[in-house]
Design an enzyme around this catalytic site. Sequence first.
Site, mmCIF file in Angstrom:
data_model
loop_
_atom_site.group_PDB
_atom_site.id
_atom_site.type_symbol
_atom_site.label_atom_id
_atom_site.label_comp_id
_atom_site.label_asym_id
_atom_site.label_seq_id
_atom_site.Cartn_x
_atom_site.Cartn_y
_atom_site.Cartn_z
ATOM 1 N N HIS A 180 5.190 79.959 10.304
ATOM 2 C CA HIS A 180 3.970 80.004 11.118
ATOM 3 C C HIS A 180 4.083 79.033 12.294
ATOM 4 O O HIS A 180 3.605 77.896 12.244
ATOM 5 C CB HIS A 180 2.767 79.650 10.232
ATOM 6 C CG HIS A 180 1.449 79.999 10.838
ATOM 7 N ND1 HIS A 180 0.317 80.185 10.103
ATOM 8 C CD2 HIS A 180 1.083 80.201 12.128
ATOM 9 C CE1 HIS A 180 -0.702 80.481 10.904
ATOM 10 N NE2 HIS A 180 -0.254 80.479 12.150
ATOM 11 N N ASN B 255 -4.347 77.599 21.452
ATOM 12 C CA ASN B 255 -2.996 78.157 21.307
ATOM 13 C C ASN B 255 -2.970 79.683 21.442
ATOM 14 O O ASN B 255 -2.011 80.320 21.038
ATOM 15 C CB ASN B 255 -2.345 77.694 19.991
ATOM 16 C CG ASN B 255 -3.194 78.032 18.774
ATOM 17 O OD1 ASN B 255 -4.116 78.835 18.853
ATOM 18 N ND2 ASN B 255 -2.871 77.430 17.644
ATOM 19 N N ARG C 204 -2.886 86.989 10.745
ATOM 20 C CA ARG C 204 -2.894 86.399 9.400
ATOM 21 C C ARG C 204 -2.107 87.312 8.453
ATOM 22 O O ARG C 204 -2.252 88.540 8.497
ATOM 23 C CB ARG C 204 -4.327 86.240 8.856
ATOM 24 C CG ARG C 204 -5.100 85.107 9.470
ATOM 25 C CD ARG C 204 -4.523 83.731 9.100
ATOM 26 N NE ARG C 204 -5.235 82.641 9.750
ATOM 27 C CZ ARG C 204 -4.844 82.041 10.873
ATOM 28 N NH1 ARG C 204 -3.742 82.409 11.486
ATOM 29 N NH2 ARG C 204 -5.547 81.036 11.372
ATOM 30 N N GLN D 84 0.772 80.420 2.288
ATOM 31 C CA GLN D 84 1.596 79.554 3.124
ATOM 32 C C GLN D 84 1.576 78.138 2.571
ATOM 33 O O GLN D 84 0.481 77.658 2.266
ATOM 34 C CB GLN D 84 1.060 79.551 4.571
ATOM 35 C CG GLN D 84 1.360 80.832 5.299
ATOM 36 C CD GLN D 84 1.029 80.789 6.782
ATOM 37 O OE1 GLN D 84 1.074 81.788 7.438
ATOM 38 N NE2 GLN D 84 0.699 79.643 7.321
#
Length: 385
Positions: free
Chosen positions: A333, A147, A285, A314
């Site tokens: 995210h 990704n 991050r 998260q």
Amino acid sequence: MVKIVCVLYPDAAKGHPTSYARDSIPTIASYPGGQTTPTPKAIDFIPGQMLGDVTGELGLRKFLEDAGHELVVISDKEGPNSALDRELVDADVVISQPFWPAYITRERMEKAPKLKLALTAGIGSDHVDLEAAIERGMTVAEVTYSNSISVAEHTVMMILSLVRDYIPQHDIVRSGGWDIADAVSRSYDVEGMQVGVVAAGRIGLAVLRRMKPFDVGLHYYDFHRLPKDVEEELNLTYHPSAAALAQACDIVSIHTPLTPATDTMYNADFFAKMKRGSYIVNCARGKLVDTDALVAALQSGQIAGYAGDVWYPQPAPADHPWRTMPHNGMTPHTSGTSLSAQARYAAGTREILECFLEGRPIRDEYLIVKGGDFVGTGAHSYDVK
Ligand code: NAD
């Protein structure tokens, strides 16, 4: 029989999709630089459909159950009585994702004596205690590159959105307004600005390449220098530190892994070194950035805008200050889990599982930790010794 515990984000509140906006996604055979996209022996899913939620199961169930293995797919991952804690105790493999991180701590590893492989269905294995994994001789692997381009595209979208101040302008339209003077009061062109990336790995370099046609100055810092021909092709300025880069740039995009060396490295000192009115994008991050110092820098105007899709923790709590801080363009995210990305990381997860279950070597570029040390991509990108 091998037990595989897979922690995925929950299905959407309105349910797992039953139809899609598009009928297919492009077929991509290789990434920039020539690395091939995942090569499992087969897949049991339709690329472009939802695979990353609990019902999607990364398309793994048929393959694993036909081979006599046990697959447990859960999303409940927090607290000592979570499904993750209950299922992990006799698991051989845990699959988790940065989007919905199952923190594989030393304590959790100690309660899971059979655990041999922590597999990240995506990129970024900081949610696994890598030092503990090294000590236990566990393997940590991720689907490198799956990704990276997805994140680079999201990053470029966010750079343009921040500098042009797109989101407030769209809000004016949605609320029935037409106040152009207000809409453009923070809107600039990207052209001519100085754009820097901290870390020019797969994502950082893809961002530089995508920003080049905007006629900007391009800068980078990484502790690995890019090849000379790439520096020349993109007319890159290399800086000896992140702080030196920040002083020279109008826009800084962050692409380092989260390691003990990079934890909260973007803090009040760092922001003070930047030009007043700089922009920051962080799709790496959340914990790289000092939460409260960022809010203060946006409130004071030292930073003109911040966008990203990564938070700590998260999922971000409803009162996380980054949801409401001024001039933010945050998303959940999502950058690395587009439907396109899901097809690649699901296929890569299957490729890694096939190798693990058949005793074949896992591609070097997928490996972070193995045999008691950082190896492969882990040795290049995570090892700070
Ligand atoms: P990569 O391994 O290709 O590149 C990482 C680069 O960081 C390497 O070039 C390495 O030399 C450099 N680096 C590491 N520590 C550094 C430091 N302290 N200072 C300077 N440079 C340093 O990885 P990538 O595919 O480009 O991904 C980068 C990071 O992006 C991942 O580790 C992950 O945390 C994050 N990521 C986020 C998403 C998302 O969905 N938002 C998806 C994928 C990756």
